[in-house]
Design a protein around this motif. Sequence first.
Motif, PDB file in Angstrom:
ATOM      1  N   GLN A  72     -66.243 -48.080 -52.513  1.00 22.70           N
ATOM      2  CA  GLN A  72     -66.195 -48.860 -53.740  1.00 22.70           C
ATOM      3  C   GLN A  72     -66.926 -48.138 -54.868  1.00 22.70           C
ATOM      4  N   ASP A  73     -68.090 -47.594 -54.548  1.00 25.55           N
ATOM      5  CA  ASP A  73     -68.867 -46.882 -55.554  1.00 25.55           C
ATOM      6  C   ASP A  73     -68.139 -45.615 -55.994  1.00 25.55           C
ATOM      7  N   TRP A  76     -65.066 -46.564 -58.096  1.00 26.56           N
ATOM      8  CA  TRP A  76     -65.540 -47.126 -59.357  1.00 26.56           C
ATOM      9  C   TRP A  76     -65.925 -46.011 -60.327  1.00 26.56           C
ATOM     10  N   TRP A  80     -63.814 -44.978 -63.907  1.00 24.62           N
ATOM     11  CA  TRP A  80     -64.404 -44.979 -65.247  1.00 24.62           C
ATOM     12  C   TRP A  80     -64.459 -43.571 -65.835  1.00 24.62           C
ATOM     13  N   ARG A 354     -69.778 -47.661 -67.731  1.00 26.76           N
ATOM     14  CA  ARG A 354     -69.771 -47.590 -66.265  1.00 26.76           C
ATOM     15  C   ARG A 354     -71.164 -47.797 -65.688  1.00 26.76           C
ATOM     16  N   SER A 358     -72.223 -50.947 -63.371  1.00 22.44           N
ATOM     17  CA  SER A 358     -72.191 -50.422 -62.011  1.00 22.44           C
ATOM     18  C   SER A 358     -72.540 -51.500 -60.994  1.00 22.44           C
TER      19      SER A 358
END
Length: 372
Positions: A72-73, A76, A80, A354, A358
């Motif tokens: 996910q990180d 993500w 961005w 972002r 976060s």
Amino acid sequence: MPRLPGLDLLRSFAIVWVMLFHSFLVGGLGPGFEWLSRFGWAGVDVFFVLSGFLIGSQLLRGLQRGEPLRLQDFYWRRAWRILPAFAVVLALYLAFPVLREAPGLEAGWQFASFTFNLFVDYGRNQAFSHAWSLCVEEHFYLFFPLLAWAFTRRPSAARFVALCVLLVLGGVALRAGVWLHNDALQPPRNWFIEDIYYPTWMRLDGLLAGVMLAALRVYRPGLWVKLQARSTLLILAGLALAALAFWLFRDRTGLMANAVGWPLLSMGFGGLVLAATAPQGWLGRRAVPGASWLAAVSYSLYLSHKLAMHAVHTWIAPVLPWHGLALFPVYAATVLAVGAALHYLVEKPGLRLRERLSPRPPASALAAARGA
């Protein structure tokens, strides 16, 4: 990974080379200067090797330390990094046909889904065609983390080397087979671009070379340092391999070039990337003025440079008294201005947003949790 002057130099060289290559859209650089842009398409392959190395190092280092794979990180941060500037440029292409460097444009969903490079009708729709390489990168971002996680659960140098050899030989065989098939049938379309040059599975060599460098850096740090100490030899070897590949690419659409030219070129650029990480080497010893800035804005430049070239060619050049090479500063200044605007008005604000949005806790909270 901290910014390295050598990698910034390679990235800035690659983006300038690509833009010089795409100057054919407005007639090129004029007689006598074709050699500056002839192999400019290879700038994309420099970017592939750099991406494989940087993303591979980021993911493999964490996995090697036993950290969990935070998909996910990762997604993500990549989203961005890539999507804001890309969405703005795509919106311009879709909403204002007059800005396009070519009349035909593929459907918006192909760009939005990053499948443009798999379904393009190049004969009819050439506008924003340089997005093909971004599609390849996005496919790499999607699948590589999972592949890296699977291989690092039970690390095996033999299995990793075997997979790399299989991918290289498989790519050689696949490109050769597709080339021979299409050469025999001669379908009435640009099959070189559509079937060999653009598809992701045909262009894994550069990314693979970068990942191999990342694995070497993470899992064999002693050998990595020894190789860095021989950076001059690496530069010479890298240039020799690249020169051999370019010799094959004299016929850019030929069989030998597209069968074995890509892995040779990628290995050559891989040698240059490794040499560029050496702090005391020729490439990484000191920062070249302007290279860090060009490297920082290279993504926005890549996205927008055809729009800028077309604008100068259509609206600015006709009212100026200059012709040929004398117009080059006008094109260069406009391309840099448009790319810088996209970078500072869209790309950088997106990165700041972002960090504010976060989903991960701040570093101080992570440190406190580890201490507890």
